[in-house]
Design a protein around this motif. Structure first.
Motif, PDB file in Angstrom:
ATOM      1  N   GLU A  71       0.839  -1.196   0.000  1.00  0.00           N
ATOM      2  CA  GLU A  71       0.000   0.000   0.000  1.00  0.00           C
ATOM      3  C   GLU A  71       0.875   1.247   0.000  1.00  0.00           C
ATOM      4  OE1 GLU A  71      -3.295   0.452  -0.055  1.00  0.00           O
ATOM      5  OE2 GLU A  71      -3.736  -1.688  -0.236  1.00  0.00           O
ATOM      6  N   PRO A  72       0.673   2.186  -0.918  1.00  0.00           N
ATOM      7  CA  PRO A  72       1.531   3.382  -0.960  1.00  0.00           C
ATOM      8  C   PRO A  72       1.418   4.249   0.281  1.00  0.00           C
ATOM      9  CG  PRO A  72      -0.287   3.549  -2.535  1.00  0.00           C
ATOM     10  CD  PRO A  72      -0.305   2.158  -2.002  1.00  0.00           C
ATOM     11  N   GLN A  73       0.202   4.318   0.882  1.00  0.00           N
ATOM     12  CA  GLN A  73       0.065   5.170   2.066  1.00  0.00           C
ATOM     13  C   GLN A  73       0.736   4.576   3.293  1.00  0.00           C
ATOM     14  OE1 GLN A  73      -2.443   3.681   0.466  1.00  0.00           O
ATOM     15  NE2 GLN A  73      -4.200   3.210   1.791  1.00  0.00           N
ATOM     16  N   LEU A  74       1.062   3.249   3.214  1.00  0.00           N
ATOM     17  CA  LEU A  74       1.723   2.641   4.363  1.00  0.00           C
ATOM     18  C   LEU A  74       3.112   3.207   4.563  1.00  0.00           C
ATOM     19  CD1 LEU A  74       1.685   0.476   6.618  1.00  0.00           C
ATOM     20  CD2 LEU A  74       2.806  -1.031   5.002  1.00  0.00           C
ATOM     21  N   VAL A 254      -0.850   7.877  10.079  1.00  0.00           N
ATOM     22  CA  VAL A 254       0.076   7.022  10.805  1.00  0.00           C
ATOM     23  C   VAL A 254      -0.410   5.585  10.644  1.00  0.00           C
ATOM     24  CG1 VAL A 254       0.828   8.760  12.475  1.00  0.00           C
ATOM     25  CG2 VAL A 254      -1.222   7.421  12.948  1.00  0.00           C
ATOM     26  N   ILE A 255       0.350   4.635  11.164  1.00  0.00           N
ATOM     27  CA  ILE A 255      -0.016   3.234  10.965  1.00  0.00           C
ATOM     28  C   ILE A 255      -1.420   2.962  11.496  1.00  0.00           C
ATOM     29  CG2 ILE A 255       0.581   0.865  11.522  1.00  0.00           C
ATOM     30  CD1 ILE A 255       3.462   1.627  11.593  1.00  0.00           C
ATOM     31  N   ALA A 256      -1.740   3.509  12.664  1.00  0.00           N
ATOM     32  CA  ALA A 256      -3.041   3.241  13.278  1.00  0.00           C
ATOM     33  C   ALA A 256      -4.181   3.762  12.420  1.00  0.00           C
ATOM     34  CB  ALA A 256      -3.087   3.866  14.673  1.00  0.00           C
ATOM     35  N   SER A 257      -4.029   4.935  11.820  1.00  0.00           N
ATOM     36  CA  SER A 257      -5.099   5.477  10.979  1.00  0.00           C
ATOM     37  C   SER A 257      -5.228   4.696   9.677  1.00  0.00           C
ATOM     38  CB  SER A 257      -4.854   6.963  10.705  1.00  0.00           C
ATOM     39  OG  SER A 257      -3.643   7.170   9.997  1.00  0.00           O
ATOM     40  N   VAL A 258      -4.106   4.213   9.124  1.00  0.00           N
ATOM     41  CA  VAL A 258      -4.167   3.358   7.935  1.00  0.00           C
ATOM     42  C   VAL A 258      -4.930   2.075   8.256  1.00  0.00           C
ATOM     43  CG1 VAL A 258      -2.803   2.009   6.292  1.00  0.00           C
ATOM     44  CG2 VAL A 258      -2.054   4.303   6.946  1.00  0.00           C
ATOM     45  N   ILE A 259      -4.663   1.503   9.433  1.00  0.00           N
ATOM     46  CA  ILE A 259      -5.360   0.287   9.847  1.00  0.00           C
ATOM     47  C   ILE A 259      -6.860   0.539   9.965  1.00  0.00           C
ATOM     48  CG2 ILE A 259      -5.659  -1.310  11.787  1.00  0.00           C
ATOM     49  CD1 ILE A 259      -2.643  -0.934  12.334  1.00  0.00           C
TER      50      ILE A 259
END
Length: 300
Positions: A71-74, A254-259
């Motif tokens: 995923e690019p946003q990751l 951030v990682i949490a918001s991507v999740i």
């Protein structure tokens, strides 16, 4: 009436047998730990390798992890997570120590000022985020209007890609510095005043006493503040979601918001894999830092 005489060996043997009675007091906490932490953690590791919904589960192997890392946003989320975590934790250490030194000095109204510094900790992160979203509005926000009165053009705090992440970090520092200050105040209170008196007799100034006495002796407090702030910063989600929702674009993700966005899209297995990644990232960063800080404390 004659009393029975017990052999010394029997008494020693009876004393050596430990009662299991105290163990029962650990059971409630142990059950809560297993049900609320251990089982969900192991379940997350399993479901990270599946494509699951409320109806069925399909084992997919490493597919979720490959997709997640493609995923690019990751990549943006990873960088932002580290920047956010280290910036907020570093600022809390510096400001917390400075405020603690100030609030333990002979300052008028220091009790009131302590409550003012600690008050933001008691407010929910969502409430703080919504409040600052209004205050940081680029057109009608109180902050930019105040800057305009001074002849300064304020930036678009939460909508400019160059400012969004750091703006949320500043809000996080404002909200969480009270805990750091409280920990440092406790650490400063534990330092014997005789050390400062001896340093004063030897002709040491305020800065030298701070560098030679205060900084080394508040090392345990510093280690606690670093670990708590870093864990909170790396896991931060609610404040970011309440203010920017990871935007504009993916610049404050951030990682949490991507999740969370993966959960919203219905990719439950993919988001569970992201949770596992976040858990491993936090562990890989925090455990070595904790070991290093504790090792230095033991050596001292």
């Amino acid at each position: 009436m004659a009393q029975a005489v017990t052999a010394p060996g029997a008494v020693a043997k009876r004393r050596s047998v430990k009662s299991i009675y105290p163990t029962w007091f650990y059971l409630p906490a142990g059950l809560l730990y297993v049900v609320l932490f251990a089982l969900p953690t192991f379940a997350s590791f399993y479901f990270a390798f599946t494509r699951w919904s409320l109806q069925d589960v399909e084992f997919t192997g490493w597919e979720n992890f490959v997709t997640f890392f493609s995923e690019p946003q990751l990549r943006t989320g990873f960088i932002n997570t580290f920047v956010y975590g280290f910036v907020t934790s570093g600022a809390k250490v510096v400001l917390g120590l400075a405020l603690a030194v100030l609030l333990t000095s002979q300052l008028i109204g220091r009790g009131y000022l302590r409550s003012v510094v600690f008050f933001p900790v008691l407010v929910s992160a969502i409430g703080v985020g919504i409040t600052f979203k209004v205050l940081m509005d680029p057109f009608d926000g109180l902050i930019n209007e105040s800057l305009s009165a001074l002849g300064i053009t304020g930036p678009a705090w939460l909508t400019d890609p160059q400012w969004a992440l750091m703006s949320v970090a500043l809000i996080d520092v404002w909200k969480g510095v009270g805990i750091a200050t409280l920990i440092y105040i406790a650490g400063l209170a534990a330092i014997p005043q005789e050390y400062y008196e001896a340093a004063k007799v030897d002709g040491a100034g305020g800065w030298k006493a701070f560098r030679s006495i205060t900084l080394p002796l508040v090392r345990p407090a510093t280690a606690t503040v670093i670990l708590l702030s870093l864990i909170g910063g790396l896991r931060s989600f609610d404040l970011i979601w309440a203010t920017t929702r990871g935007g504009p674009g993916f610049t404050s993700d951030v990682i949490a918001s991507v999740i969370y966005k993966q959960y919203q899209a219905g990719f439950y297995g993919l988001s569970t894999a992201g949770n596992v990644v976040l858990f491993l990232v936090v562990t890989a960063i925090v455990v070595p830092i904790s070991t290093l800080l504790n090792r230095r404390e033991v050596e001292r």
